[in-house]
Design a protein around this motif. Structure first.
Motif, mmCIF file in Angstrom:
data_model
loop_
_atom_site.group_PDB
_atom_site.id
_atom_site.type_symbol
_atom_site.label_atom_id
_atom_site.label_comp_id
_atom_site.label_asym_id
_atom_site.label_seq_id
_atom_site.Cartn_x
_atom_site.Cartn_y
_atom_site.Cartn_z
ATOM 1 N N TYR A 66 -2.330 4.538 -9.252
ATOM 2 C CA TYR A 66 -1.500 4.583 -8.058
ATOM 3 C C TYR A 66 -2.190 5.451 -7.013
ATOM 4 O O TYR A 66 -3.077 6.237 -7.326
ATOM 5 C CB TYR A 66 -0.112 5.135 -8.371
ATOM 6 C CG TYR A 66 -0.141 6.513 -8.983
ATOM 7 C CD1 TYR A 66 -0.059 7.652 -8.177
ATOM 8 C CD2 TYR A 66 -0.281 6.686 -10.346
ATOM 9 C CE1 TYR A 66 -0.114 8.919 -8.735
ATOM 10 C CE2 TYR A 66 -0.329 7.944 -10.909
ATOM 11 C CZ TYR A 66 -0.247 9.054 -10.102
ATOM 12 O OH TYR A 66 -0.308 10.311 -10.649
ATOM 13 N N PHE A 67 -1.777 5.277 -5.773
ATOM 14 C CA PHE A 67 -2.256 6.126 -4.694
ATOM 15 C C PHE A 67 -1.298 7.288 -4.538
ATOM 16 O O PHE A 67 -0.090 7.124 -4.618
ATOM 17 C CB PHE A 67 -2.361 5.349 -3.380
ATOM 18 C CG PHE A 67 -3.549 4.453 -3.330
ATOM 19 C CD1 PHE A 67 -4.789 4.953 -2.981
ATOM 20 C CD2 PHE A 67 -3.437 3.121 -3.656
ATOM 21 C CE1 PHE A 67 -5.904 4.137 -2.943
ATOM 22 C CE2 PHE A 67 -4.534 2.289 -3.621
ATOM 23 C CZ PHE A 67 -5.770 2.797 -3.269
ATOM 24 N N ARG A 68 -1.852 8.452 -4.321
ATOM 25 C CA ARG A 68 -1.033 9.643 -4.129
ATOM 26 C C ARG A 68 -1.619 10.472 -3.006
ATOM 27 O O ARG A 68 -2.701 10.192 -2.512
ATOM 28 C CB ARG A 68 -0.971 10.476 -5.408
ATOM 29 C CG ARG A 68 -2.319 11.088 -5.792
ATOM 30 C CD ARG A 68 -2.170 12.062 -6.942
ATOM 31 N NE ARG A 68 -3.423 12.628 -7.374
ATOM 32 C CZ ARG A 68 -4.034 13.655 -6.799
ATOM 33 N NH1 ARG A 68 -3.514 14.233 -5.746
ATOM 34 N NH2 ARG A 68 -5.178 14.112 -7.256
ATOM 35 N N LEU A 69 -0.886 11.507 -2.624
ATOM 36 C CA LEU A 69 -1.359 12.470 -1.637
ATOM 37 C C LEU A 69 -1.886 13.693 -2.358
ATOM 38 O O LEU A 69 -1.638 13.878 -3.551
ATOM 39 C CB LEU A 69 -0.198 12.903 -0.729
ATOM 40 C CG LEU A 69 0.526 11.826 0.050
ATOM 41 C CD1 LEU A 69 1.725 12.430 0.768
ATOM 42 C CD2 LEU A 69 -0.403 11.190 1.048
ATOM 43 N N ASN A 70 -2.547 14.540 -1.620
ATOM 44 C CA ASN A 70 -2.920 15.842 -2.142
ATOM 45 C C ASN A 70 -1.635 16.553 -2.537
ATOM 46 O O ASN A 70 -0.653 16.521 -1.800
ATOM 47 C CB ASN A 70 -3.670 16.605 -1.044
ATOM 48 C CG ASN A 70 -4.117 17.963 -1.480
ATOM 49 O OD1 ASN A 70 -3.318 18.797 -1.896
ATOM 50 N ND2 ASN A 70 -5.407 18.190 -1.374
ATOM 51 N N MET B 89 0.813 -1.205 0.000
ATOM 52 C CA MET B 89 0.000 0.000 0.000
ATOM 53 C C MET B 89 0.853 1.264 0.000
ATOM 54 O O MET B 89 0.471 2.268 0.567
ATOM 55 C CB MET B 89 -0.931 -0.008 1.205
ATOM 56 C CG MET B 89 -2.012 -1.023 1.102
ATOM 57 S SD MET B 89 -2.975 -0.709 -0.378
ATOM 58 C CE MET B 89 -4.318 -1.759 -0.137
ATOM 59 N N PHE B 90 2.008 1.185 -0.604
ATOM 60 C CA PHE B 90 2.874 2.356 -0.659
ATOM 61 C C PHE B 90 2.381 3.329 -1.721
ATOM 62 O O PHE B 90 1.942 2.924 -2.795
ATOM 63 C CB PHE B 90 4.319 1.944 -0.961
ATOM 64 C CG PHE B 90 4.960 1.213 0.164
ATOM 65 C CD1 PHE B 90 5.480 1.915 1.237
ATOM 66 C CD2 PHE B 90 5.026 -0.170 0.178
ATOM 67 C CE1 PHE B 90 6.065 1.237 2.299
ATOM 68 C CE2 PHE B 90 5.606 -0.849 1.225
ATOM 69 C CZ PHE B 90 6.129 -0.137 2.300
ATOM 70 N N PRO B 91 2.466 4.624 -1.449
ATOM 71 C CA PRO B 91 2.019 5.598 -2.428
ATOM 72 C C PRO B 91 2.928 5.610 -3.659
ATOM 73 O O PRO B 91 4.096 5.277 -3.582
ATOM 74 C CB PRO B 91 2.085 6.935 -1.684
ATOM 75 C CG PRO B 91 2.890 6.695 -0.467
ATOM 76 C CD PRO B 91 2.914 5.222 -0.216
ATOM 77 N N GLN C 198 -6.999 3.371 1.921
ATOM 78 C CA GLN C 198 -6.469 2.783 0.685
ATOM 79 C C GLN C 198 -7.102 1.414 0.452
ATOM 80 O O GLN C 198 -7.534 1.098 -0.659
ATOM 81 C CB GLN C 198 -4.952 2.612 0.762
ATOM 82 C CG GLN C 198 -4.166 3.874 0.646
ATOM 83 C CD GLN C 198 -2.669 3.608 0.729
ATOM 84 O OE1 GLN C 198 -2.224 2.536 1.132
ATOM 85 N NE2 GLN C 198 -1.896 4.603 0.355
ATOM 86 N N ARG C 199 -7.159 0.621 1.491
ATOM 87 C CA ARG C 199 -7.725 -0.728 1.369
ATOM 88 C C ARG C 199 -9.199 -0.676 0.999
ATOM 89 O O ARG C 199 -9.691 -1.496 0.228
ATOM 90 C CB ARG C 199 -7.520 -1.494 2.666
ATOM 91 C CG ARG C 199 -6.083 -1.861 2.886
ATOM 92 C CD ARG C 199 -5.898 -2.724 4.094
ATOM 93 N NE ARG C 199 -4.473 -3.083 4.210
ATOM 94 C CZ ARG C 199 -3.857 -3.293 5.333
ATOM 95 N NH1 ARG C 199 -4.524 -3.215 6.473
ATOM 96 N NH2 ARG C 199 -2.578 -3.599 5.363
ATOM 97 N N ASN D 109 -4.673 11.721 3.491
ATOM 98 C CA ASN D 109 -5.745 10.878 2.980
ATOM 99 C C ASN D 109 -5.397 10.442 1.555
ATOM 100 O O ASN D 109 -5.192 11.283 0.686
ATOM 101 C CB ASN D 109 -7.074 11.650 2.999
ATOM 102 C CG ASN D 109 -8.252 10.755 2.733
ATOM 103 O OD1 ASN D 109 -8.218 9.557 3.001
ATOM 104 N ND2 ASN D 109 -9.310 11.337 2.194
ATOM 105 N N PRO D 110 -5.322 9.136 1.284
ATOM 106 C CA PRO D 110 -4.886 8.679 -0.034
ATOM 107 C C PRO D 110 -5.923 8.949 -1.114
ATOM 108 O O PRO D 110 -7.124 8.891 -0.891
ATOM 109 C CB PRO D 110 -4.684 7.180 0.166
ATOM 110 C CG PRO D 110 -5.549 6.837 1.321
ATOM 111 C CD PRO D 110 -5.608 8.044 2.195
#
Length: 158
Positions: free
Chosen positions: A76-80, A1-3, A145-146, A57-58
């Motif tokens: 992908y997951f990112r931040l604001n 779950m890494f950004p 994220q999950r 918050n992802p």
């Protein structure tokens, strides 16, 4: 779950991934999700409860690609973006101050003797705090994220 690490979700044959995702996220079960789904782009974010804010918050950002008669959601997951810039500046400045102190001479006119070791201890603690705050924010975001991944996987079977 890494950004910022790419994730891929493959939809069944002859299924419109964008429509399946819209249909799934539109259900009451996923009412805490804010999403923008266009023909080829997807942005999904979990809406946090009132009075609880997490700048880390992802946000899932991706695109839908057609491969033969299948469609894949790759993202992908990112931040604001504002938070990411702030984090980089905050940690960068903290490390800069640490290095500046480390490479300073032990004896400086007008400074207290052994000032450098005291200042190094403070700078190391400050860098640790800067990194620790970001790690805690990221860890708090893991369940969100999950949840987003679960919603995407559920849409693959809709």
């Amino acid at each position: 779950m890494f950004p910022y690490i790419s994730k891929s979700f493959e939809y069944p044959i002859n299924v419109n991934a964008a429509e399946c995702l819209k249909q799934t996220l539109g259900s009451m079960k996923w009412s805490r999700m804010r999403y923008e789904i266009h023909e080829n782009s997807v942005v999904i974010e979990h809406i946090l409860p009132p009075f609880f804010r997490n700048s880390w918050n992802p946000i899932f950002q991706g695109r839908i690609e057609s491969i033969g008669n299948r469609q894949k959601l790759i993202g992908y997951f990112r931040l604001n973006w504002f938070v990411l810039v702030f984090v980089i500046i905050f940690i960068g400045f903290s490390i800069y101050k640490l290095l500046q102190t480390y490479f300073s001479p032990d004896v400086v006119p007008g400074y207290v003797p052994n000032w450098r070791s005291d200042r190094l201890a403070f700078d190391i603690q400050f860098v640790s705090m800067a990194v620790g705050i970001n790690v805690i924010g990221w860890v708090i975001g893991i369940p969100y994220q999950r949840r987003i991944v679960t919603a995407i996987r559920e849409s693959m079977h809709a």
